[in-house]
Every structure is written in structure tokens, then in C-alpha cells.
Motif scaffolding. Structure first.
Motif, PDB file in Angstrom:
ATOM      1  N   ASN A  12       0.288  -3.118  -0.309  1.00  0.00           N
ATOM      2  CA  ASN A  12      -0.106  -4.493   0.028  1.00  0.00           C
ATOM      3  C   ASN A  12      -0.894  -4.550   1.335  1.00  0.00           C
ATOM      4  OD1 ASN A  12       1.111  -5.587  -2.258  1.00  0.00           O
ATOM      5  ND2 ASN A  12       3.097  -5.786  -1.243  1.00  0.00           N
ATOM      6  N   PHE A  13      -0.493  -3.713   2.288  1.00  0.00           N
ATOM      7  CA  PHE A  13      -1.183  -3.637   3.579  1.00  0.00           C
ATOM      8  C   PHE A  13      -2.637  -3.218   3.386  1.00  0.00           C
ATOM      9  CE2 PHE A  13      -2.508  -0.671   6.992  1.00  0.00           C
ATOM     10  CZ  PHE A  13      -2.557  -1.549   8.063  1.00  0.00           C
ATOM     11  N   LEU A  14      -2.852  -2.201   2.541  1.00  0.00           N
ATOM     12  CA  LEU A  14      -4.209  -1.706   2.300  1.00  0.00           C
ATOM     13  C   LEU A  14      -5.064  -2.755   1.593  1.00  0.00           C
ATOM     14  CD1 LEU A  14      -3.351   1.925   1.119  1.00  0.00           C
ATOM     15  CD2 LEU A  14      -4.356   1.275   3.313  1.00  0.00           C
ATOM     16  N   LYS A  15      -4.443  -3.479   0.673  1.00  0.00           N
ATOM     17  CA  LYS A  15      -5.180  -4.495  -0.071  1.00  0.00           C
ATOM     18  C   LYS A  15      -5.482  -5.722   0.771  1.00  0.00           C
ATOM     19  CE  LYS A  15      -3.811  -3.699  -4.886  1.00  0.00           C
ATOM     20  NZ  LYS A  15      -3.081  -4.285  -6.050  1.00  0.00           N
ATOM     21  N   LEU A  16      -4.442  -6.247   1.436  1.00  0.00           N
ATOM     22  CA  LEU A  16      -4.565  -7.532   2.115  1.00  0.00           C
ATOM     23  C   LEU A  16      -5.084  -7.415   3.540  1.00  0.00           C
ATOM     24  CD1 LEU A  16      -1.229  -9.107   0.796  1.00  0.00           C
ATOM     25  CD2 LEU A  16      -3.536  -9.347  -0.146  1.00  0.00           C
ATOM     26  N   GLU A  17      -4.523  -6.449   4.296  1.00  0.00           N
ATOM     27  CA  GLU A  17      -4.911  -6.309   5.698  1.00  0.00           C
ATOM     28  C   GLU A  17      -6.214  -5.521   5.861  1.00  0.00           C
ATOM     29  OE1 GLU A  17      -3.368  -7.758   8.210  1.00  0.00           O
ATOM     30  OE2 GLU A  17      -1.821  -8.640   6.907  1.00  0.00           O
ATOM     31  N   ARG A  18      -6.305  -4.433   5.105  1.00  0.00           N
ATOM     32  CA  ARG A  18      -7.496  -3.582   5.211  1.00  0.00           C
ATOM     33  C   ARG A  18      -8.622  -4.060   4.286  1.00  0.00           C
ATOM     34  NH1 ARG A  18      -7.012   1.901   6.677  1.00  0.00           N
ATOM     35  NH2 ARG A  18      -5.846   2.110   8.612  1.00  0.00           N
ATOM     36  N   GLY A  19      -8.273  -4.775   3.232  1.00  0.00           N
ATOM     37  CA  GLY A  19      -9.264  -5.255   2.277  1.00  0.00           C
ATOM     38  C   GLY A  19      -9.942  -4.144   1.499  1.00  0.00           C
ATOM     39  N   LEU A  20      -9.203  -3.076   1.215  1.00  0.00           N
ATOM     40  CA  LEU A  20      -9.794  -1.929   0.526  1.00  0.00           C
ATOM     41  C   LEU A  20      -9.913  -2.181  -0.974  1.00  0.00           C
ATOM     42  CD1 LEU A  20      -8.025   1.107   2.244  1.00  0.00           C
ATOM     43  CD2 LEU A  20     -10.210   0.037   2.818  1.00  0.00           C
ATOM     44  N   ALA A  21     -10.886  -1.518  -1.583  1.00  0.00           N
ATOM     45  CA  ALA A  21     -11.061  -1.594  -3.025  1.00  0.00           C
ATOM     46  C   ALA A  21      -9.911  -0.882  -3.729  1.00  0.00           C
ATOM     47  CB  ALA A  21     -12.395  -0.961  -3.422  1.00  0.00           C
ATOM     48  N   GLU A  22      -9.729  -1.219  -5.004  1.00  0.00           N
ATOM     49  CA  GLU A  22      -8.600  -0.666  -5.764  1.00  0.00           C
ATOM     50  C   GLU A  22      -8.611   0.853  -5.784  1.00  0.00           C
ATOM     51  OE1 GLU A  22      -5.060  -1.081  -7.624  1.00  0.00           O
ATOM     52  OE2 GLU A  22      -6.319  -2.766  -6.984  1.00  0.00           O
ATOM     53  N   GLU A  85       0.533   4.245  10.496  1.00  0.00           N
ATOM     54  CA  GLU A  85       0.021   3.072  11.207  1.00  0.00           C
ATOM     55  C   GLU A  85       0.685   1.812  10.657  1.00  0.00           C
ATOM     56  OE1 GLU A  85      -4.098   0.440  11.588  1.00  0.00           O
ATOM     57  OE2 GLU A  85      -4.184   2.482  10.797  1.00  0.00           O
ATOM     58  N   PHE A  86       0.757   1.726   9.336  1.00  0.00           N
ATOM     59  CA  PHE A  86       1.417   0.595   8.694  1.00  0.00           C
ATOM     60  C   PHE A  86       2.904   0.543   9.050  1.00  0.00           C
ATOM     61  CE2 PHE A  86       4.283   0.052   5.014  1.00  0.00           C
ATOM     62  CZ  PHE A  86       4.292  -1.349   4.949  1.00  0.00           C
ATOM     63  N   LEU A  87       3.596   1.681   8.984  1.00  0.00           N
ATOM     64  CA  LEU A  87       5.039   1.711   9.260  1.00  0.00           C
ATOM     65  C   LEU A  87       5.339   1.248  10.677  1.00  0.00           C
ATOM     66  CD1 LEU A  87       6.095   5.096   7.566  1.00  0.00           C
ATOM     67  CD2 LEU A  87       6.457   2.781   6.706  1.00  0.00           C
ATOM     68  N   ASN A  88       4.494   1.637  11.624  1.00  0.00           N
ATOM     69  CA  ASN A  88       4.709   1.227  13.010  1.00  0.00           C
ATOM     70  C   ASN A  88       4.436  -0.261  13.210  1.00  0.00           C
ATOM     71  OD1 ASN A  88       5.304   3.551  15.142  1.00  0.00           O
ATOM     72  ND2 ASN A  88       4.076   4.434  13.497  1.00  0.00           N
ATOM     73  N   ILE A  89       3.408  -0.769  12.534  1.00  0.00           N
ATOM     74  CA  ILE A  89       3.114  -2.201  12.627  1.00  0.00           C
ATOM     75  C   ILE A  89       4.281  -3.023  12.095  1.00  0.00           C
ATOM     76  CG2 ILE A  89       1.656  -4.046  11.662  1.00  0.00           C
ATOM     77  CD1 ILE A  89      -0.685  -2.076  11.782  1.00  0.00           C
ATOM     78  N   GLU A  90       4.873  -2.557  10.999  1.00  0.00           N
ATOM     79  CA  GLU A  90       5.962  -3.285  10.354  1.00  0.00           C
ATOM     80  C   GLU A  90       7.340  -2.914  10.916  1.00  0.00           C
ATOM     81  OE1 GLU A  90       5.586  -5.733   8.135  1.00  0.00           O
ATOM     82  OE2 GLU A  90       3.414  -5.510   8.402  1.00  0.00           O
TER      83      GLU A  90
END
Length: 302
Positions: A12-22, A85-90
Motif C-alpha cells: 500500500n505504501f508503494l502504491k499510495l505514498e510512492r505512486g508506483l506502477a503495478e 524505509e517503510f517499516l521505520n516510517i510506520e
């Protein structure tokens, strides 16, 4: 140890926060899944936030031993760095074990890895009108399909080829045997050689059960296989240091980069278990076959 919560959150982080393609999201997740698979292999029993820098180092060494090139290891490490990076943010990790790791730890120089189109190019140059042509094509298909060592290839027995079931029984280092799935292309060309070419050979006593024979009816030497492959690479204009082992590394690289489960690849290669043999004896053989069909470039083609 279940990582599904962290992995779903990362997705979800990659999709929503990073806006990466599928496709990019799936690539990141495949790389992170490799770390999870390694954690299971090592029986670390840790959540991702509990892994240490030493664990990441061991993971990179493991990838190196599987035969992945440095750039592939670096790409996987990049994905894992994004995961932490995601784990530390969350607040799902108290530290980042990748922070001090700048590049993959290469413990030895690996042989070159062939791209799939280079393998196809080499196969396409084999002259099937010559007696040795179908044999050479079958050999390369088999060594690449199964990730065999050259000694395992030349020693492969007809009685150990269970083509109807889609497996071969391979005798590896220390006379240890393993069951390895074999792709449809390799089965097709092995059967052509076995049924149409091999019966024309004057087979010498003691070699009746050996699959691949030289023109004198004896088992091929490892040097002969090396020469066959080297000549094909030169004819294809491939300027790499190619050997039979290159196909073994290419097999591992193509499977892992395609998304195959690390446990399955290690089982097929016949590597010594990095934890206990029980992990591998419990692997479902149907799972290995499905892995080959899905992730090997020539695994399911006929």
C-alpha cells in the motif's frame, strides 16, 4: 513467522505514498519476499523489524552462492532498503539493518550469466543435420532446464529420466541424489536424441544406461561439453567467458529474477541446506514442477 501484515502495508505504501506502477510494486514485493523466504530457510523466527545487519549480510551471501550477478543482488538490496524505509516510517522497526550496507558482499567472482536471448541464439546455431547436432541441443536444453553441474549432465542415466512424470533423478556431489523437474523443451529434444539418434551409436560395454554418448559410444567428458559450449558461444558472437557452469548460474538467475521461490531454486540446484535438510524433504514435488513451469524461460514451452 508471518510477515503478511508488513508486506501488505509495504504494498500500500508503494502504491499510495510512492505512486508506483503495478509492475514496479510487484517487483519490489518479489525482492522483499526473497528476504522473507531466506528468513524461513534460516529459521530466524523474526519479524522483519527484528532482523540485524548480520542477517542482511548473510542474505546477500546466500544470493551470491545461488549465482546471482552483483547487479541483481544490488537491485534486490535496493528493494529491501525501501522496505525498511517503510517499516521505520510506520514504527514497525526500531532500526534499519540495511543502513550500513552500501553494496552486495561478493565473496567470489562468479562466471558470466547468459541472457535468455543469447541462449536461444546458441541453440538456434546447432546444426541438427549432423549426428551430434540433436545430442548437443538436447544436452544444452537439459543442463539449462535443470541447472545441472557438468558432471551431473555427463553422468545422467536413462533409467533416472522420468520424462512422463517431468523429473530426472540427479546424482550430485558426494553421490547425493535429488529429484529435479525438467521442462517440456528439454524433454522434447532429449526424447528426439534418445529415440532417433542414440540407437545408431555403437554403445560400448558399461555405458548402456548413460544418456549422452560420444561418437565412440562412451560417456562424454566434461572437457568435451566445455568445448561444445565454447564453440557455440563463439559462433553466436558472444564475447563472454562461457562454460557449462554458466548455464547453471543462468538457470538460477533467470528463475530467481522471474520470481521463483528461493527454497525451490536451492532444492533444484542441490545446494547443501543452510539450515536443516528437513526443510527440503518437506517441499512438495508438485510445487517444484509448478515453479519450473512458471518461472523458467523454457519450462513450459513445447
Amino acid at each position: 513467522m508471518d510477515w503478511s501484515f508488513e508486506l501488505n502495508g509495504f504494498k500500500n505504501f508503494l502504491k499510495l505514498e510512492r505512486g508506483l506502477a503495478e509492475n514496479s510494486v510487484e517487483a519490489y514485493l518479489r525482492d522483499t519476499q526473497k528476504l522473507f523466504q531466506f528468513s524461513e530457510l534460516k529459521q530466524l523466527s523474526k519479524k522483519p523489524g527484528e532482523l540485524k545487519t548480520d542477517d542482511i549480510h548473510l542474505f546477500l551471501v546466500f544470493l551470491n552462492e545461488l549465482g546471482l550477478e552483483a547487479n541483481s543482488q544490488a537491485r534486490i538490496l535496493s528493494g529491501i532498503k525501501a522496505f525498511y524505509e517503510f517499516l521505520n516510517i510506520e514504527k514497525l522497526a526500531q532500526h534499519d539493518p540495511t543502513q550500513l550496507i552500501d553494496s552486495p558482499k561478493i565473496t567470489r567472482k562468479l562466471p558470466e550469466t547468459l541472457h535468455y536471448h543469447e541462449i536461444e541464439q546458441m541453440l538456434g546455431l546447432i546444426d541438427l543435420s549432423k549426428p551430434e547436432g540433436p545430442r548437443n541441443k538436447a544436452m544444452i536444453e537439459v543442463i539449462y532446464s535443470c541447472g545441472l553441474r557438468v558432471s551431473e549432465l555427463v553422468g545422467l542415466k536413462i533409467s533416472d529420466c522420468r520424462f512422463k512424470e517431468g523429473f530426472v533423478i540427479v546424482t550430485g556431489k558426494g553421490s547425493k541424489t535429488r529429484l529435479v523437474p525438467i521442462g517440456q523443451q528439454a524433454i522434447k529434444y532429449a526424447n528426439i536424441y534418445l529415440n532417433e539418434i542414440r540407437p545408431q551409436v555403437d554403445i560400448q560395454s558399461g555405458y548402456e544406461d548413460i544418456l549422452f554418448l560420444n561418437r565412440r559410444g562412451k560417456m562424454l567428458t566434461r572437457v568435451m561439453v566445455f568445448i561444445i559450449i565454447k564453440d557455440l558461444a563463439e559462433a553466436a558472437g558472444i564475447r563472454k567467458q562461457i562454460s557449462p557452469h554458466t548455464f547453471r548460474h543462468s538457470f538460477a538467475t533467470h528463475m530467481v529474477e522471474g520470481g521463483a521461490d528461493l527454497r525451490a531454486v536451492q532444492e533444484m540446484l542441490g545446494h547443501e541446506s543452510i539450515t536443516t535438510t528437513e526443510i527440503y524433504t518437506h517441499l512438495d514435488r508438485a510445487f517444484l514442477q509448478q515453479t519450473l513451469r512458471e518461472f523458467h524461460p523454457r519450462g513450459g514451452k513445447i
